[in-house]
Design a protein around this motif. Sequence first.
Motif, PDB file in Angstrom:
ATOM      1  N   ARG A 100     -36.524   5.668  17.574  1.00 25.35           N
ATOM      2  CA  ARG A 100     -35.802   4.499  17.041  1.00 25.35           C
ATOM      3  C   ARG A 100     -34.300   4.747  17.055  1.00 25.35           C
ATOM      4  N   LYS A 101     -33.904   5.948  16.667  1.00 18.20           N
ATOM      5  CA  LYS A 101     -32.476   6.299  16.647  1.00 18.20           C
ATOM      6  C   LYS A 101     -31.906   6.254  18.067  1.00 18.20           C
ATOM      7  N   LEU A 102     -32.624   6.816  19.030  1.00 16.33           N
ATOM      8  CA  LEU A 102     -32.149   6.812  20.415  1.00 16.33           C
ATOM      9  C   LEU A 102     -32.084   5.395  20.977  1.00 16.33           C
ATOM     10  N   ARG A 103     -33.065   4.577  20.653  1.00 13.17           N
ATOM     11  CA  ARG A 103     -33.040   3.187  21.116  1.00 13.17           C
ATOM     12  C   ARG A 103     -31.859   2.428  20.523  1.00 13.17           C
ATOM     13  N   ARG A 104     -31.584   2.681  19.244  1.00 17.47           N
ATOM     14  CA  ARG A 104     -30.448   2.036  18.588  1.00 17.47           C
ATOM     15  C   ARG A 104     -29.140   2.473  19.252  1.00 17.47           C
ATOM     16  N   GLN A 105     -29.018   3.777  19.537  1.00 21.28           N
ATOM     17  CA  GLN A 105     -27.817   4.282  20.204  1.00 21.28           C
ATOM     18  C   GLN A 105     -27.681   3.671  21.596  1.00 21.28           C
ATOM     19  N   LYS A 106     -28.782   3.565  22.321  1.00 26.19           N
ATOM     20  CA  LYS A 106     -28.759   2.986  23.662  1.00 26.19           C
ATOM     21  C   LYS A 106     -28.325   1.527  23.590  1.00 26.19           C
ATOM     22  N   ALA A 107     -28.855   0.783  22.624  1.00 26.45           N
ATOM     23  CA  ALA A 107     -28.491  -0.628  22.474  1.00 26.45           C
ATOM     24  C   ALA A 107     -27.000  -0.771  22.162  1.00 26.45           C
ATOM     25  N   GLU A 108     -26.484   0.113  21.300  1.00 28.27           N
ATOM     26  CA  GLU A 108     -25.053   0.080  20.977  1.00 28.27           C
ATOM     27  C   GLU A 108     -24.221   0.392  22.215  1.00 28.27           C
ATOM     28  N   GLU A 109     -24.650   1.370  22.994  1.00 24.59           N
ATOM     29  CA  GLU A 109     -23.939   1.741  24.216  1.00 24.59           C
ATOM     30  C   GLU A 109     -23.952   0.592  25.222  1.00 24.59           C
ATOM     31  N   ILE A 110     -25.092  -0.051  25.381  1.00 21.95           N
ATOM     32  CA  ILE A 110     -25.194  -1.189  26.302  1.00 21.95           C
ATOM     33  C   ILE A 110     -24.281  -2.321  25.832  1.00 21.95           C
ATOM     34  N   SER A 111     -24.237  -2.555  24.542  1.00 22.81           N
ATOM     35  CA  SER A 111     -23.372  -3.604  23.997  1.00 22.81           C
ATOM     36  C   SER A 111     -21.908  -3.289  24.291  1.00 22.81           C
ATOM     37  N   GLU A 112     -21.503  -2.039  24.080  1.00 21.56           N
ATOM     38  CA  GLU A 112     -20.127  -1.633  24.382  1.00 21.56           C
ATOM     39  C   GLU A 112     -19.816  -1.808  25.865  1.00 21.56           C
ATOM     40  N   LEU A 113     -20.763  -1.420  26.715  1.00 20.03           N
ATOM     41  CA  LEU A 113     -20.555  -1.559  28.156  1.00 20.03           C
ATOM     42  C   LEU A 113     -20.445  -3.025  28.566  1.00 20.03           C
ATOM     43  N   ARG A 114     -21.243  -3.874  27.952  1.00 22.02           N
ATOM     44  CA  ARG A 114     -21.157  -5.308  28.252  1.00 22.02           C
ATOM     45  C   ARG A 114     -19.803  -5.868  27.844  1.00 22.02           C
ATOM     46  N   GLN A 115     -19.296  -5.423  26.704  1.00 20.69           N
ATOM     47  CA  GLN A 115     -17.976  -5.871  26.261  1.00 20.69           C
ATOM     48  C   GLN A 115     -16.897  -5.392  27.237  1.00 20.69           C
ATOM     49  N   THR A 116     -17.036  -4.164  27.717  1.00 15.68           N
ATOM     50  CA  THR A 116     -16.081  -3.628  28.688  1.00 15.68           C
ATOM     51  C   THR A 116     -16.134  -4.428  29.983  1.00 15.68           C
ATOM     52  N   VAL A 117     -17.321  -4.743  30.459  1.00 18.81           N
ATOM     53  CA  VAL A 117     -17.476  -5.531  31.683  1.00 18.81           C
ATOM     54  C   VAL A 117     -16.849  -6.910  31.497  1.00 18.81           C
ATOM     55  N   ALA A 118     -17.062  -7.534  30.348  1.00 18.62           N
ATOM     56  CA  ALA A 118     -16.476  -8.852  30.079  1.00 18.62           C
ATOM     57  C   ALA A 118     -14.951  -8.770  30.083  1.00 18.62           C
ATOM     58  N   THR A 119     -14.404  -7.719  29.488  1.00 21.90           N
ATOM     59  CA  THR A 119     -12.948  -7.528  29.486  1.00 21.90           C
ATOM     60  C   THR A 119     -12.430  -7.371  30.911  1.00 21.90           C
ATOM     61  N   TYR A 120     -13.096  -6.531  31.711  1.00 22.09           N
ATOM     62  CA  TYR A 120     -12.681  -6.352  33.101  1.00 22.09           C
ATOM     63  C   TYR A 120     -12.795  -7.655  33.883  1.00 22.09           C
TER      64      TYR A 120
END
Length: 162
Positions: A100-120
């Motif tokens: 559960r902890k790893l999935r939560r971390q992965k989801a947070e990382e994916i969210s950050e990456l999506r925000q970065t892609v949107a900014t780019y």
Amino acid sequence: MASLQNTATVFARLSRENSLTDTDRAIMRAFEQLMDGRPKISDGSVTVVNIAAEAGTSRASYYRSPVAAAIKEILAAPATERPEVDELKSEAARLRKELRKLRRQKAEEISELRQTVATYANHIQVLTLKNKELEGETAVLRGQIKEATGGAVRPIRPRHEP
């Protein structure tokens, strides 16, 4: 095995201090079977439900029995070794928590990456629009140069001939 000696000691003391019924003895045998990893009808984990089932009695009878307090004492001892089933269930629970902890971390990382892609993507869009604007201005300036020079373009600096 330390837990078997502890169990035998606690049950011996219980037998000396109390007059035990057949139900009490059945509960003691059921607990020992579970601790030895020899369940007959349950999944083998040491729980009140499984002890009562192995003993052929109800949970209420288990809780009324003086054996319940003795079992609680045995299980509270740090030297008590649990059956493999309990250890595996504990390990499975720990692994589920880690997953559960790893999935939560992965989801947070994916969210950050999506925000970065949107900014780019926004930056690329701005740069593309600016590039189009500059291309238009360049075309206008070239037209003005063509009109002013009659189509002949002269270099700004004179050429140096060797």
